[in-house]
Design an enzyme around this catalytic site. Structure first.
Site, PDB file in Angstrom:
ATOM      1  N   TYR A 133      27.732  11.016 -12.826  1.00 62.00           N
ATOM      2  CA  TYR A 133      27.611   9.606 -13.248  1.00 62.00           C
ATOM      3  C   TYR A 133      26.171   9.268 -13.641  1.00 62.00           C
ATOM      4  O   TYR A 133      25.934   8.508 -14.576  1.00 62.00           O
ATOM      5  CB  TYR A 133      28.065   8.662 -12.130  1.00 62.00           C
ATOM      6  CG  TYR A 133      29.557   8.675 -11.900  1.00 62.00           C
ATOM      7  CD1 TYR A 133      30.425   8.025 -12.777  1.00 62.00           C
ATOM      8  CD2 TYR A 133      30.111   9.352 -10.829  1.00 62.00           C
ATOM      9  CE1 TYR A 133      31.793   8.050 -12.571  1.00 62.00           C
ATOM     10  CE2 TYR A 133      31.477   9.380 -10.610  1.00 62.00           C
ATOM     11  CZ  TYR A 133      32.319   8.735 -11.489  1.00 62.00           C
ATOM     12  OH  TYR A 133      33.675   8.765 -11.294  1.00 62.00           O
ATOM     13  N   ARG A 148      41.595   6.310  -1.214  1.00 63.63           N
ATOM     14  CA  ARG A 148      41.651   5.022  -1.925  1.00 63.63           C
ATOM     15  C   ARG A 148      42.736   4.097  -1.360  1.00 63.63           C
ATOM     16  O   ARG A 148      43.301   3.290  -2.094  1.00 63.63           O
ATOM     17  CB  ARG A 148      41.831   5.217  -3.436  1.00 63.63           C
ATOM     18  CG  ARG A 148      40.874   6.230  -4.056  1.00 63.63           C
ATOM     19  CD  ARG A 148      39.416   5.874  -3.937  1.00 63.63           C
ATOM     20  NE  ARG A 148      38.992   4.800  -4.808  1.00 63.63           N
ATOM     21  CZ  ARG A 148      38.490   4.972  -6.030  1.00 63.63           C
ATOM     22  NH1 ARG A 148      38.350   6.158  -6.513  1.00 63.63           N
ATOM     23  NH2 ARG A 148      38.109   3.945  -6.757  1.00 63.63           N
TER      24      ARG A 148
HETATM   25  O1  CP3 Z   1      38.482   8.717  -6.475  1.00 59.48           O
HETATM   26  C1  CP3 Z   1      37.783   9.661  -6.172  1.00 59.48           C
HETATM   27  O2  CP3 Z   1      37.662  10.714  -6.831  1.00 59.48           O
HETATM   28  C2  CP3 Z   1      37.014   9.585  -4.871  1.00 59.48           C
HETATM   29  C3  CP3 Z   1      35.558   9.568  -5.010  1.00 59.48           C
HETATM   30  C4  CP3 Z   1      35.055   8.355  -5.738  1.00 59.48           C
HETATM   31  C5  CP3 Z   1      34.900   7.073  -5.146  1.00 59.48           C
HETATM   32  N1  CP3 Z   1      34.338   6.264  -6.078  1.00 59.48           N
HETATM   33  C6  CP3 Z   1      35.198   6.789  -3.742  1.00 59.48           C
HETATM   34  C7  CP3 Z   1      35.642   5.446  -3.330  1.00 59.48           C
HETATM   35  C8  CP3 Z   1      34.650   8.281  -7.068  1.00 59.48           C
HETATM   36  C9  CP3 Z   1      34.675   9.387  -8.097  1.00 59.48           C
HETATM   37  C10 CP3 Z   1      34.191   6.952  -7.275  1.00 59.48           C
HETATM   38  C11 CP3 Z   1      33.570   6.423  -8.514  1.00 59.48           C
HETATM   39  C12 CP3 Z   1      34.200   5.166  -8.892  1.00 59.48           C
HETATM   40  N2  CP3 Z   1      33.888   3.964  -8.347  1.00 59.48           N
HETATM   41  C13 CP3 Z   1      35.294   5.005  -9.756  1.00 59.48           C
HETATM   42  C14 CP3 Z   1      35.979   6.104 -10.526  1.00 59.48           C
HETATM   43  C15 CP3 Z   1      35.606   6.132 -11.953  1.00 59.48           C
HETATM   44  C16 CP3 Z   1      36.067   7.396 -12.636  1.00 59.48           C
HETATM   45  O3  CP3 Z   1      35.193   8.188 -12.989  1.00 59.48           O
HETATM   46  O4  CP3 Z   1      37.270   7.589 -12.804  1.00 59.48           O
HETATM   47  C17 CP3 Z   1      35.630   3.655  -9.743  1.00 59.48           C
HETATM   48  C18 CP3 Z   1      36.749   2.982 -10.484  1.00 59.48           C
HETATM   49  C19 CP3 Z   1      34.734   3.010  -8.846  1.00 59.48           C
HETATM   50  C20 CP3 Z   1      34.726   1.605  -8.425  1.00 59.48           C
HETATM   51  C21 CP3 Z   1      35.504   1.375  -7.200  1.00 59.48           C
HETATM   52  N3  CP3 Z   1      35.261   1.978  -5.973  1.00 59.48           N
HETATM   53  C22 CP3 Z   1      36.536   0.410  -7.013  1.00 59.48           C
HETATM   54  C23 CP3 Z   1      37.081  -0.466  -8.115  1.00 59.48           C
HETATM   55  C24 CP3 Z   1      36.909   0.466  -5.654  1.00 59.48           C
HETATM   56  C25 CP3 Z   1      37.861  -0.459  -4.935  1.00 59.48           C
HETATM   57  C26 CP3 Z   1      39.174  -0.014  -4.644  1.00 59.48           C
HETATM   58  C27 CP3 Z   1      39.846   0.867  -5.631  1.00 59.48           C
HETATM   59  O5  CP3 Z   1      40.055   2.031  -5.314  1.00 59.48           O
HETATM   60  O6  CP3 Z   1      40.123   0.380  -6.732  1.00 59.48           O
HETATM   61  C28 CP3 Z   1      36.117   1.466  -5.026  1.00 59.48           C
HETATM   62  C29 CP3 Z   1      36.166   1.819  -3.599  1.00 59.48           C
HETATM   63  C30 CP3 Z   1      36.075   3.264  -3.246  1.00 59.48           C
HETATM   64  N4  CP3 Z   1      35.560   4.258  -3.994  1.00 59.48           N
HETATM   65  C31 CP3 Z   1      36.445   3.804  -1.988  1.00 59.48           C
HETATM   66  C32 CP3 Z   1      36.196   5.180  -2.060  1.00 59.48           C
HETATM   67  C33 CP3 Z   1      36.447   6.252  -1.013  1.00 59.48           C
HETATM   68  C34 CP3 Z   1      36.923   2.909  -0.836  1.00 59.48           C
HETATM   69  C35 CP3 Z   1      37.738   3.290   0.221  1.00 59.48           C
HETATM   70  C36 CP3 Z   1      39.094   3.865  -0.083  1.00 59.48           C
HETATM   71  O7  CP3 Z   1      39.195   5.097  -0.282  1.00 59.48           O
HETATM   72  O8  CP3 Z   1      40.080   3.141  -0.042  1.00 59.48           O
END
Ligand code: CP3
Length: 337
Positions: free
Chosen positions: A148, A25
């Site tokens: 999910y 992230r």
């Molecule tokens: O965090 C983890 O466990 C990694 C796997 C994962 C990702 N997305 C990878 C990701 C998971 C479980 C998700 C689902 C998801 N998507 C969530 C988590 C919700 C929960 O259950 O707690 C959320 C908040 C999102 C939406 C999301 N995805 C946002 C707001 C962002 C932008 C940047 C940030 O981190 O806030 C993402 C991008 C994202 N999701 C990346 C990855 C690997 C981008 C690249 C990076 O790692 O920087």
């Protein structure tokens, strides 16, 4: 051109000049420039706009000095390509319009077509012309994505998911098959476009007992790793809260195992076998002052019998409230060790 390949070398267990480091992230919420972008664009819109997504992926390389970039995408883009209607809601996460509750719902999913991720492939191509460090592609693992799809949103108990798995084993097997087959193509499409390593995120699988993991999940994870092996790039298997499953992970054919902070990294490495390891600082440590933080870095690095095959990372995603200047100081410290 990839000028700095210490991350790829460490994935393969080779000696490196410095310890490679990147953060889960790292692209996004941490950096002020991203927060500005998010005022104007939704998350899905950003991930689907290649020029901007590439910028977001590159920012941590420039600002933090990390040794790898990760594609700016999300694990829910794969189910979207299968026709799942979902949104990503600020401060909530993914929200699925019609959660999966039956075999019929699974049978109505579209089959994966790489054309549906043309925008991701374009982002990857742009990144490869600009990056001097390796680019990591990724996918959510079938269990984590299924959670999910079945719950409809984030959960901390996974009750509906476990009930579905136990009460509808045939539908569960079908869903895992559909997701794992699609994942092989999804990761393959990223590698074909230029991703130089891939990571499978099984963020929530640690909620299962080891025996349920072996029965309901492990075969599909093994199938994914076998299915992308021919592409020849390092494969990273990451999961959290899985200290009790590490022996099973030694049966996953991956070059690298990512560990969270709930186990000593040297002990974890021993259990998973000769593979490279990635991890495993508690992300909360980055909220502490530098002297405490650097002490925790030392604890991790100094317990490893060898630095070969070690990639420094956090045990899970970086916390949004982390000060990016502190992260930069930690990267410099790791590189100085
Ligand atoms: O965090 C983890 O466990 C990694 C796997 C994962 C990702 N997305 C990878 C990701 C998971 C479980 C998700 C689902 C998801 N998507 C969530 C988590 C919700 C929960 O259950 O707690 C959320 C908040 C999102 C939406 C999301 N995805 C946002 C707001 C962002 C932008 C940047 C940030 O981190 O806030 C993402 C991008 C994202 N999701 C990346 C990855 C690997 C981008 C690249 C990076 O790692 O920087």
């Amino acid at each position: 051109m990839t000028m700095n390949d210490r991350f790829l070398k460490a994935c393969r267990g080779e000696k490196t000049d410095k310890i490679p480091v990147w953060f889960m992230r790292q692209a996004g919420r941490l950096l002020p420039s991203y927060r500005e972008l998010r005022k104007k664009h939704g998350l899905l819109e950003l991930t689907q706009t290649p020029e901007i997504a590439a910028e977001v992926s590159m920012e941590p390389v420039e600002k933090l000095g990390v040794d790898a970039a990760i594609l700016f995408a999300d694990i829910m883009l794969l189910p979207m390509a299968l026709g799942i209607d979902l949104d990503i809601v600020d401060n909530v996460g993914p929200v699925v319009k019609n959660p999966i509750d039956s075999m019929a719902a699974i049978e109505s999913l579209k089959s994966f077509d790489v054309k549906n991720i043309a925008y991701l492939q374009e982002t990857i191509r742009i990144l490869r012309t600009k990056l001097q460090v390796p680019l990591i592609g990724f996918s959510g693992a079938p269990f984590t994505i299924a959670s999910y799809l079945i719950e409809g949103k984030a959960t901390r108990t996974w009750t509906a998911t476990k009930r579905f798995m136990l009460e509808k084993p045939e539908a569960w097997a079908k869903l895992m098959t559909v997701l794992s087959d699609a994942t092989i193509q999804y990761l393959g499409g990223q590698i074909d476009a230029g991703a130089q390593a891939v990571q499978l995120f099984d963020s929530w699988v640690g909620c299962l007992s080891p025996s349920d993991y072996r029965k309901y999940v492990l075969p599909y994870v093994q199938k994914i790793f076998a299915g992308v092996k021919d592409k020849g790039v390092p494969r990273i298997h990451f999961a959290t809260d899985t200290a009790g499953m590490l022996e099973d992970f030694s049966n996953v054919d991956a070059e690298v195992i990512g560990l969270d902070w709930r186990i000593d990294i040297a002990k974890g490495k021993k259990i998973v076998g000769a593979k490279s390891v990635q991890g495993n600082l508690d992300p909360t440590a980055l909220l502490a002052e530098d002297s405490i933080l650097f002490g925790k870095v030392d604890e991790i690095v100094d317990q490893l019998p060898s630095r070969d095959g070690f990639i420094f990372n956090l045990g899970h995603g970086i916390l949004p409230e982390t000060d990016h200047e502190k992260v930069k100081r930690m990267v410099d410290y790791i590189h100085s060790k």
